[in-house]
Design an enzyme around this catalytic site. Sequence first.
Site, PDB file in Angstrom:
ATOM      1  N   ASP A  17      40.653  44.221 -12.306  1.00 56.45           N
ATOM      2  CA  ASP A  17      40.725  44.561 -13.684  1.00 56.45           C
ATOM      3  C   ASP A  17      41.165  43.514 -14.368  1.00 56.45           C
ATOM      4  O   ASP A  17      42.051  42.841 -14.110  1.00 56.45           O
ATOM      5  CB  ASP A  17      41.578  46.010 -13.614  1.00 56.45           C
ATOM      6  CG  ASP A  17      41.643  46.539 -15.044  1.00 56.45           C
ATOM      7  OD1 ASP A  17      40.444  46.438 -15.949  1.00 56.45           O
ATOM      8  OD2 ASP A  17      42.746  47.267 -15.411  1.00 56.45           O
ATOM      9  N   ASP A  26      44.875  48.942 -12.218  1.00 56.52           N
ATOM     10  CA  ASP A  26      46.152  49.837 -12.342  1.00 56.52           C
ATOM     11  C   ASP A  26      45.670  51.184 -11.723  1.00 56.52           C
ATOM     12  O   ASP A  26      44.604  51.357 -11.289  1.00 56.52           O
ATOM     13  CB  ASP A  26      46.440  49.860 -13.944  1.00 56.52           C
ATOM     14  CG  ASP A  26      45.115  50.512 -14.618  1.00 56.52           C
ATOM     15  OD1 ASP A  26      44.618  51.160 -14.174  1.00 56.52           O
ATOM     16  OD2 ASP A  26      45.272  49.881 -15.804  1.00 56.52           O
ATOM     17  N   ASP A  61      41.126  52.949 -13.101  1.00 59.05           N
ATOM     18  CA  ASP A  61      40.327  52.548 -11.928  1.00 59.05           C
ATOM     19  C   ASP A  61      40.566  53.078 -10.721  1.00 59.05           C
ATOM     20  O   ASP A  61      40.109  52.592  -9.466  1.00 59.05           O
ATOM     21  CB  ASP A  61      41.125  50.865 -11.441  1.00 59.05           C
ATOM     22  CG  ASP A  61      40.951  49.947 -12.846  1.00 59.05           C
ATOM     23  OD1 ASP A  61      40.252  50.066 -13.470  1.00 59.05           O
ATOM     24  OD2 ASP A  61      42.193  49.398 -13.048  1.00 59.05           O
TER      25      ASP A  61
END
Length: 1214
Positions: A493, A839, A843
């Site tokens: 991410d 996180d 996600d």
Amino acid sequence: MSRFHVGGKVVDSVDLLRKRQWLWRLDAWPFAIIYGFWAVAIATSIDIFDAFIILGGFSIAHILVVLFTVWSIDFRCLVQYSKINDIHQADSCKVIPAKFCGSKEVVPLHFRKLAGSSTLGDVEEIYFDFRKQSFIYSKEKETFCKFPYPSKETFGYYLKCTGHGTEAKVVAATEKWGWNVFEYPQPTFQKLMKEQCMEPFFVFQVFCVGLWCLDEYWYYSIFTLFMLLMFESTVAKSRLKTLCELRRVRVDNQTLMVYRCGKWVKLSGTELLPWDVVSIGLSTSPTGEDKSVPADMLLLAGSAIVNEAILTGESTPQWKVSIMGRGTEEKLSARRDKTHVLFGGTKILQHTPDKTFHMKTPDGGCLAVVLRTGFEASQGKLMRTILFSTERVTANSWESGLFILFLVAFAIIAAGYVLKKVLMQGLEDPARSKYKLVLSCSLIITSVIPPELPMELSIAVNTSLIALASRGIFCTEPFRIPFAGKVDRCCFDKTGTLTSDDMEFSGVGGLTNSEDLETDMAKVPGRMLEILASCHAVVFVDNKLVGDPLEKAALKGIDWTYKSDEKAIPKKGSGDAAQIVQRHHFASHLKRMAVIVRVQEQFFALLRDELNFYFPGSSIFDASFDTMISTGKGAPETIQERLIDVPPSYVKTYKKYTRQGSRVLALAFKSLPEMAVSEVRSLDRDMVESGLTFAGFAVFNCPIRGDSATVLSELKGSSHDLVMITGDQALTACHVASQVHIVTKPALILVRAKSGERYEWVSPDETEVISYRGDEVEALSETHDLCIGGDCVEMLQQTSAVHKVIPYVKVFARVAPEQKELILTTFKSVGRITLMCGDGTNDVGALKQAHVGIALLNAISPTQSEQSSSEASAKGESAKPSIAKKLKLTAENGEGPSKSKSVLKPESSGKQAVNRHLTAAEMQREKLKKLMDELNEDSDGRSAPIVKLGDASMASPFTAKHASVSPTTDIIRQGRSALVTTLQMFKILGLNCLATAYVLSVMYLDGVKLGDVQATISGVFTAAFFLFISQALPLPTLSAERPHPNIFCAQVFLSLMGQFAIHLFFLISSVKEAEKYMPDECIEPDSDFHPNLVNTVSYMFSMMLQVATFAVNYMGHPFNQSIPENKPFLYALTGAVGFFTVITSDLFRDLNVWLKLVPLPKGLRNKFLIWATLMFLVCYSWERILSWALPGKMPAWRRRQRQVAANLEKKKRL
């Protein structure tokens, strides 16, 4: 139908069973007949000694059948149960879980009748409980489904809910859902030890010990049995400790106001039931600690600030709002509507009641309805994950089974060779004992499964678990650690993972036709400042502003103050205060948020002349009046669709800054007529966010974390493909990806063509345009790094081109959480071993789908406090509040920052606030000290570390208490270390067992055997070697060379066969040479052990083989420490070589006499030492040649991808 397909995440299918009567079980009546036949026909017709030998065989077979009912669920079902087609005749069921969800179980089937309506009568429910979850039979679906909880109803239905109206309904709900508690039995040490001792390996090993005793190896047998009991007792103690730790976690026993039977009553949190309407708010215990939410609840009225760190690892408190304003026909979605749900186990930091709602709470709390309780609540789900993953500590269990079968095949061949030889000589040979022959054949077959095998398989994983825990990385699913060693694609991410949480406000743009950025806030229009000051979700907790770092940076950048009464006021100069009336919070699927504010506009003398031109004689200019406006912000492309008029430079301006890696938000507003607060809150969100007027762009700089580029560079250099998956804009994502080595070739972004009918690849600077064709993506990826957005992912799904395109993309931008999950499943389907780092909020789906999911808790681990402090100093004063907050989160083990005891009285005196702060600080120090003591106590170095609720996250199998991506390299290093350690253990065990099978078979025929003391010494060295190689530390940097992913590969097989051939050649040569020096005395094959030259040479050579096998097959660089660096193993090897040299040279005659070794002739001794050295060199050279010729490689995933795409194309045509 006897089998029901469930197809869930926990249960795959269910078989219906009925228990047989005891006499009709297959482990009862067949053996009753056999024993009767033995008593009548066998015992009376043959010698009584032979008859009891046969009876012993029958008894062993009977015991094995009984044991197999314990070891194998399928076998137990065959023996003790019969399959049933009618569900009403069944009393049990066999539950077949989904992959990686544990083993099969037989559970009882329950029938109960619930009170129904007067017309339908009583309703029968058929259900079973599996791993603290209930599954109920659905007549409509004709299968079992998860027990229904009220979590998918319409919002209108929830708003009408008034709880359980009668005592009968309360009783029915209690009978249906049970109490809101975590109940699981606490086993005793004796019970756990019994379970351990019933395991197949342990029973088999005890059987082997018995065989060794029958062959008079007393010392060796006692040593082996002691080692087994010690290991099993350690495992039982570790499991007991884990279960005791988990039992401490309970639903907080707080008292809540619950609306039941038409009135408010006080009830304990453990008495809550789904559909209960409760008053919930900030609650503290007598010790001052905040109590957690006892169950999952949906907010009907009011709002709350909640710390969800214990579940998701998200350190920023989350704002929870009521469902007021949502469409009454909309259904609650677990993923989409998290902002309305208070999750069990989280802690409320602050709450605000809604006094306008028709149902008032008596204690000033928020009104909520209970959705899920017990193990179905969020905290319960995390508990189940931890509780039922403690038995998964293994490494390649299916491979170990196949490898053992491979060794057993050799052992059967060796035993068959002995039988054939003896049969050729004739069983009538008086020198041959039938008893000894059967014993020897049994020993040959059992010798290929060494007693230390289960210990070695778990040590490799446990060592990695302990090492990761010491670095603040916790794992709830240990079986995934070997996957980390096989990872070939790492996904990340962006926001908060690769980039810092600390946003920097750069300025505003788009105010004029110019593309330049305005950084002087005095020149910015007031309306733009009002939007930045009010359109956010920040909140005051403990007199501190908490919330999204981006929104806090905006307030700081424009120099406005946000008050606890939700009013924004400029610090300097003139400006109009903005009072927030209603928020529509940010939603990832909408990519925008909106806030309705009342602006108090002041008019001054300098404006009167101009205004009097339009409003002559008006008295309004001598006072102030309120204007109601709707302010909105979001992704530029999303806001663009909702503007009345789009400026000509709109797209050009925001793309300019996104290309530079900045985060750009579009700001807009629209005026609303004056209306009451109740009318404002009833406005439809879509109406509020449409017909907007563009105000400008807010530009933020999100600095890349200091170690992101370094870590990703190391990953790329260690043969890993890198991918970014983010919800940010494509141009921003590409810029950041190029800074952290994800994008290294010219980038191309897939966008819809201006014509709107097709798609095309466009470079970030729009100088290169290539038409999109699905068949050309693979070739295009060779020269470019590709990027696609969430809208393109939808297009790929519609055109069935997902598997053609997604495997070759490097950057995914503007993707929703569900699309992140799709991307990971696509990678897996084409054979990639994936790692996802992000996180614990947006996600979660992707983290669960990845082979190795790493959730960053965004906190500082205790082991890195010093480093983090120095980093904080380097960042300056602005970082101190954030670091202090993170330290508090860590000190409380993920439970959030300290809060004040009262939310309704924030205006406490300064003195009281200081005292309270000092007390809180002292409490934090005590908690941190307690945490460190527990850490030191738990890490005994032998068993897997206990994962506590504060350590684990619901988001993924791995949870890292770090604010950077460095845990990815730690986990991959430990994964590679566990993988190569397991491989080398299998090779060493295989070589030792093959040599043992040869010694026990071929040399047995010549009367050669080892002494009891000799076997014991050999066992001690083997155990020590295995212990020390498992303690090898991984190297601090990852290598470009990859480990072999499994045992069954060319390099391992050729190494095993080559070394065994070399060992066999030198062993046969040594024995033949020793026979030349032997006197012509006859060695009786089945006699007791007597020292002689051949026995001595055999033992010395087996010792030398042992040392050489460990030294040659030790896998050091480039994954683990080399032999010189692994000091314990080096000392053990040196000791073994010294021991071998001493006994060979006969320096200490008394030692050799104790070992029952005869002196070697001088010529044989010198030749033997030369052969030993030569054998080691040949084996070492063979191993190094194979390692050079057959290194570990990236998996051939492209072929798999083409096959998957072709198969999908065929299905599409059909």
